[in-house]
Design a protein around this motif. Structure first.
Motif, PDB file in Angstrom:
ATOM      1  N   LYS A 140     -20.973   6.660  -4.251  1.00 33.34           N
ATOM      2  CA  LYS A 140     -20.905   5.197  -4.335  1.00 33.34           C
ATOM      3  C   LYS A 140     -20.099   4.763  -5.554  1.00 33.34           C
ATOM      4  O   LYS A 140     -19.263   3.860  -5.476  1.00 33.34           O
ATOM      5  CB  LYS A 140     -22.322   4.623  -4.392  1.00 33.34           C
ATOM      6  N   ASP A 141     -20.345   5.388  -6.698  1.00 34.18           N
ATOM      7  CA  ASP A 141     -19.607   5.048  -7.923  1.00 34.18           C
ATOM      8  C   ASP A 141     -18.113   5.329  -7.774  1.00 34.18           C
ATOM      9  O   ASP A 141     -17.280   4.521  -8.195  1.00 34.18           O
ATOM     10  CB  ASP A 141     -20.169   5.817  -9.119  1.00 34.18           C
ATOM     11  N   ILE A 142     -17.777   6.463  -7.176  1.00 39.52           N
ATOM     12  CA  ILE A 142     -16.365   6.816  -6.954  1.00 39.52           C
ATOM     13  C   ILE A 142     -15.715   5.784  -6.025  1.00 39.52           C
ATOM     14  O   ILE A 142     -14.589   5.327  -6.268  1.00 39.52           O
ATOM     15  CB  ILE A 142     -16.227   8.243  -6.373  1.00 39.52           C
ATOM     16  N   LEU A 143     -16.421   5.383  -4.961  1.00 39.47           N
ATOM     17  CA  LEU A 143     -15.859   4.406  -4.026  1.00 39.47           C
ATOM     18  C   LEU A 143     -15.633   3.051  -4.680  1.00 39.47           C
ATOM     19  O   LEU A 143     -14.612   2.401  -4.422  1.00 39.47           O
ATOM     20  CB  LEU A 143     -16.757   4.245  -2.800  1.00 39.47           C
ATOM     21  N   MET A 144     -16.556   2.640  -5.532  1.00 40.86           N
ATOM     22  CA  MET A 144     -16.367   1.365  -6.242  1.00 40.86           C
ATOM     23  C   MET A 144     -15.159   1.439  -7.164  1.00 40.86           C
ATOM     24  O   MET A 144     -14.333   0.521  -7.211  1.00 40.86           O
ATOM     25  CB  MET A 144     -17.632   0.998  -7.020  1.00 40.86           C
ATOM     26  N   GLU A 145     -15.035   2.536  -7.892  1.00 42.81           N
ATOM     27  CA  GLU A 145     -13.900   2.736  -8.794  1.00 42.81           C
ATOM     28  C   GLU A 145     -12.588   2.801  -8.000  1.00 42.81           C
ATOM     29  O   GLU A 145     -11.575   2.206  -8.401  1.00 42.81           O
ATOM     30  CB  GLU A 145     -14.109   4.030  -9.586  1.00 42.81           C
ATOM     31  N   LEU A 146     -12.614   3.482  -6.864  1.00 44.32           N
ATOM     32  CA  LEU A 146     -11.437   3.584  -6.000  1.00 44.32           C
ATOM     33  C   LEU A 146     -11.019   2.207  -5.494  1.00 44.32           C
ATOM     34  O   LEU A 146      -9.837   1.858  -5.533  1.00 44.32           O
ATOM     35  CB  LEU A 146     -11.726   4.522  -4.825  1.00 44.32           C
ATOM     36  N   GLN A 147     -11.970   1.435  -5.018  1.00 40.87           N
ATOM     37  CA  GLN A 147     -11.646   0.110  -4.494  1.00 40.87           C
ATOM     38  C   GLN A 147     -11.021  -0.769  -5.572  1.00 40.87           C
ATOM     39  O   GLN A 147     -10.010  -1.435  -5.328  1.00 40.87           O
ATOM     40  CB  GLN A 147     -12.886  -0.566  -3.918  1.00 40.87           C
ATOM     41  N   GLU A 148     -11.597  -0.758  -6.763  1.00 38.40           N
ATOM     42  CA  GLU A 148     -11.048  -1.541  -7.876  1.00 38.40           C
ATOM     43  C   GLU A 148      -9.629  -1.086  -8.222  1.00 38.40           C
ATOM     44  O   GLU A 148      -8.745  -1.908  -8.480  1.00 38.40           O
ATOM     45  CB  GLU A 148     -11.945  -1.429  -9.109  1.00 38.40           C
ATOM     46  N   TYR A 149      -9.410   0.217  -8.191  1.00 36.19           N
ATOM     47  CA  TYR A 149      -8.096   0.779  -8.512  1.00 36.19           C
ATOM     48  C   TYR A 149      -7.065   0.389  -7.444  1.00 36.19           C
ATOM     49  O   TYR A 149      -5.931   0.018  -7.764  1.00 36.19           O
ATOM     50  CB  TYR A 149      -8.229   2.297  -8.618  1.00 36.19           C
ATOM     51  N   GLN A 150      -7.458   0.459  -6.171  1.00 43.15           N
ATOM     52  CA  GLN A 150      -6.561   0.070  -5.072  1.00 43.15           C
ATOM     53  C   GLN A 150      -6.192  -1.415  -5.184  1.00 43.15           C
ATOM     54  O   GLN A 150      -5.030  -1.795  -4.986  1.00 43.15           O
ATOM     55  CB  GLN A 150      -7.212   0.345  -3.711  1.00 43.15           C
ATOM     56  N   GLU A 151      -7.171  -2.236  -5.514  1.00 42.53           N
ATOM     57  CA  GLU A 151      -6.906  -3.670  -5.664  1.00 42.53           C
ATOM     58  C   GLU A 151      -5.978  -3.939  -6.850  1.00 42.53           C
ATOM     59  O   GLU A 151      -5.083  -4.781  -6.771  1.00 42.53           O
ATOM     60  CB  GLU A 151      -8.222  -4.435  -5.821  1.00 42.53           C
ATOM     61  N   GLN A 152      -6.184  -3.222  -7.947  1.00 41.68           N
ATOM     62  CA  GLN A 152      -5.311  -3.344  -9.116  1.00 41.68           C
ATOM     63  C   GLN A 152      -3.877  -2.953  -8.735  1.00 41.68           C
ATOM     64  O   GLN A 152      -2.917  -3.622  -9.123  1.00 41.68           O
ATOM     65  CB  GLN A 152      -5.826  -2.468 -10.248  1.00 41.68           C
ATOM     66  N   TYR A 153      -3.741  -1.871  -7.982  1.00 41.37           N
ATOM     67  CA  TYR A 153      -2.429  -1.405  -7.520  1.00 41.37           C
ATOM     68  C   TYR A 153      -1.728  -2.495  -6.708  1.00 41.37           C
ATOM     69  O   TYR A 153      -0.558  -2.814  -6.954  1.00 41.37           O
ATOM     70  CB  TYR A 153      -2.621  -0.123  -6.696  1.00 41.37           C
ATOM     71  N   ASP A 154      -2.419  -3.093  -5.766  1.00 44.24           N
ATOM     72  CA  ASP A 154      -1.815  -4.155  -4.953  1.00 44.24           C
ATOM     73  C   ASP A 154      -1.449  -5.373  -5.796  1.00 44.24           C
ATOM     74  O   ASP A 154      -0.368  -5.949  -5.628  1.00 44.24           O
ATOM     75  CB  ASP A 154      -2.757  -4.577  -3.824  1.00 44.24           C
ATOM     76  N   ARG A 155      -2.343  -5.750  -6.710  1.00 46.40           N
ATOM     77  CA  ARG A 155      -2.057  -6.908  -7.571  1.00 46.40           C
ATOM     78  C   ARG A 155      -0.827  -6.661  -8.429  1.00 46.40           C
ATOM     79  O   ARG A 155       0.077  -7.489  -8.499  1.00 46.40           O
ATOM     80  CB  ARG A 155      -3.253  -7.200  -8.495  1.00 46.40           C
ATOM     81  N   GLN A 156      -0.798  -5.509  -9.103  1.00 47.63           N
ATOM     82  CA  GLN A 156       0.291  -5.248 -10.037  1.00 47.63           C
ATOM     83  C   GLN A 156       1.636  -5.049  -9.346  1.00 47.63           C
ATOM     84  O   GLN A 156       2.669  -5.388  -9.912  1.00 47.63           O
ATOM     85  CB  GLN A 156      -0.047  -4.049 -10.914  1.00 47.63           C
ATOM     86  N   THR A 157       1.623  -4.498  -8.151  1.00 52.71           N
ATOM     87  CA  THR A 157       2.888  -4.293  -7.423  1.00 52.71           C
ATOM     88  C   THR A 157       3.217  -5.471  -6.504  1.00 52.71           C
ATOM     89  O   THR A 157       4.272  -5.476  -5.871  1.00 52.71           O
ATOM     90  CB  THR A 157       2.831  -3.021  -6.554  1.00 52.71           C
ATOM     91  N   ASN A 158       2.310  -6.451  -6.457  1.00 57.29           N
ATOM     92  CA  ASN A 158       2.441  -7.574  -5.531  1.00 57.29           C
ATOM     93  C   ASN A 158       2.680  -7.035  -4.114  1.00 57.29           C
ATOM     94  O   ASN A 158       3.603  -7.437  -3.427  1.00 57.29           O
ATOM     95  CB  ASN A 158       3.545  -8.539  -5.954  1.00 57.29           C
ATOM     96  N   PHE A 159       1.858  -6.086  -3.723  1.00 54.62           N
ATOM     97  CA  PHE A 159       1.902  -5.488  -2.386  1.00 54.62           C
ATOM     98  C   PHE A 159       3.282  -4.908  -2.069  1.00 54.62           C
ATOM     99  O   PHE A 159       3.802  -5.084  -0.983  1.00 54.62           O
ATOM    100  CB  PHE A 159       1.482  -6.504  -1.321  1.00 54.62           C
ATOM    101  N   SER A 160       3.862  -4.259  -3.047  1.00 56.08           N
ATOM    102  CA  SER A 160       5.155  -3.547  -2.989  1.00 56.08           C
ATOM    103  C   SER A 160       6.357  -4.438  -3.277  1.00 56.08           C
ATOM    104  O   SER A 160       7.471  -3.938  -3.396  1.00 56.08           O
ATOM    105  CB  SER A 160       5.368  -2.815  -1.657  1.00 56.08           C
ATOM    106  N   ARG A 161       6.159  -5.737  -3.406  1.00 56.10           N
ATOM    107  CA  ARG A 161       7.298  -6.638  -3.618  1.00 56.10           C
ATOM    108  C   ARG A 161       7.862  -6.570  -5.034  1.00 56.10           C
ATOM    109  O   ARG A 161       9.031  -6.881  -5.247  1.00 56.10           O
ATOM    110  CB  ARG A 161       6.909  -8.065  -3.248  1.00 56.10           C
ATOM    111  N   ASN A 162       7.041  -6.175  -6.010  1.00 52.89           N
ATOM    112  CA  ASN A 162       7.517  -6.015  -7.376  1.00 52.89           C
ATOM    113  C   ASN A 162       8.036  -4.572  -7.502  1.00 52.89           C
ATOM    114  O   ASN A 162       7.287  -3.652  -7.789  1.00 52.89           O
ATOM    115  CB  ASN A 162       6.386  -6.283  -8.375  1.00 52.89           C
TER     116      ASN A 162
END
Length: 179
Positions: free
Chosen positions: A136-158
């Motif tokens: 559960k802890d790994i999944l929460m950390e993974l989800q947060e990391y995936q969301e950070q990735y999308d935010r920072q890359t603007n879903f690949s547009r940046n």
């Protein structure tokens, strides 16, 4: 734009008997890259995103009590789920595909983190709850990391930030033990 499906498969043997089935997925492999042909799901009618990668971590383990010590044998894998993954051909290009591949690579990175955590943990006789908490802890950390990735890359547009993430995850996969 991307969703993550977290599916856990638990098979316990020894003093805890229980098993659960999961959807057939494609096991992560450093030598195999996703293609658009792998995305077989239907685009949801109201969805505006260009693509969705469904990936997740599954695990199995057996626990045995030996001389008052719990011995854990386990397997942890990252999977891509083709029937839950989809894309809009008119909105996607090779850059989008590379972005989606990195979501799958990030899932593998967190599967490795879970393997390492299981290796380092001394379990009590409540191993089932302890493994579930790690998962559960790994999944929460993974989800947060995936969301950070999308935010920072603007879903690949940046593009500049996408290149930084590509390098960051490639390096992390090289240094993080496959276990």
């Amino acid at each position: 734009m991307d969703k993550i499906i977290f599916i856990g498969c638990v098979s316990l043997f020894g003093f805890l008997g229980f098993s659960q089935e999961i959807e057939e997925g494609v096991l992560w492999d450093e030598n195999i890259r996703l293609t658009w042909a792998d995305f077989k799901g239907k685009v949801p009618p109201a969805e505006e995103s260009a693509a969705t990668t469904a990936s997740g971590i599954s695990y199995t383990y057996s626990a045995n009590l030996l001389h008052h010590e719990v011995k854990l044998d386990f397997e942890v894998n990252a999977y891509f789920y083709p029937n839950e993954s989809w894309y809009r051909p008119k909105l996607c290009n090779e850059n989008t595909l590379a972005h989606e591949q990195l979501h799958f690579d990030i899932t593998e990175l967190f599967a490795r983190k879970m393997r390492e955590k299981l290796r380092r943990t001394s379990f009590s006789d409540d191993v089932k709850a302890e493994v579930r908490k790690i998962y559960k802890d790994i999944l929460m950390e993974l989800q947060e990391y995936q969301e950070q990735y999308d935010r920072q890359t603007n879903f690949s547009r940046n593009r500049e930030m996408q290149l930084k993430w590509n390098k960051k995850i490639t390096e992390a996969l090289k240094t993080e033990a496959k276990g």
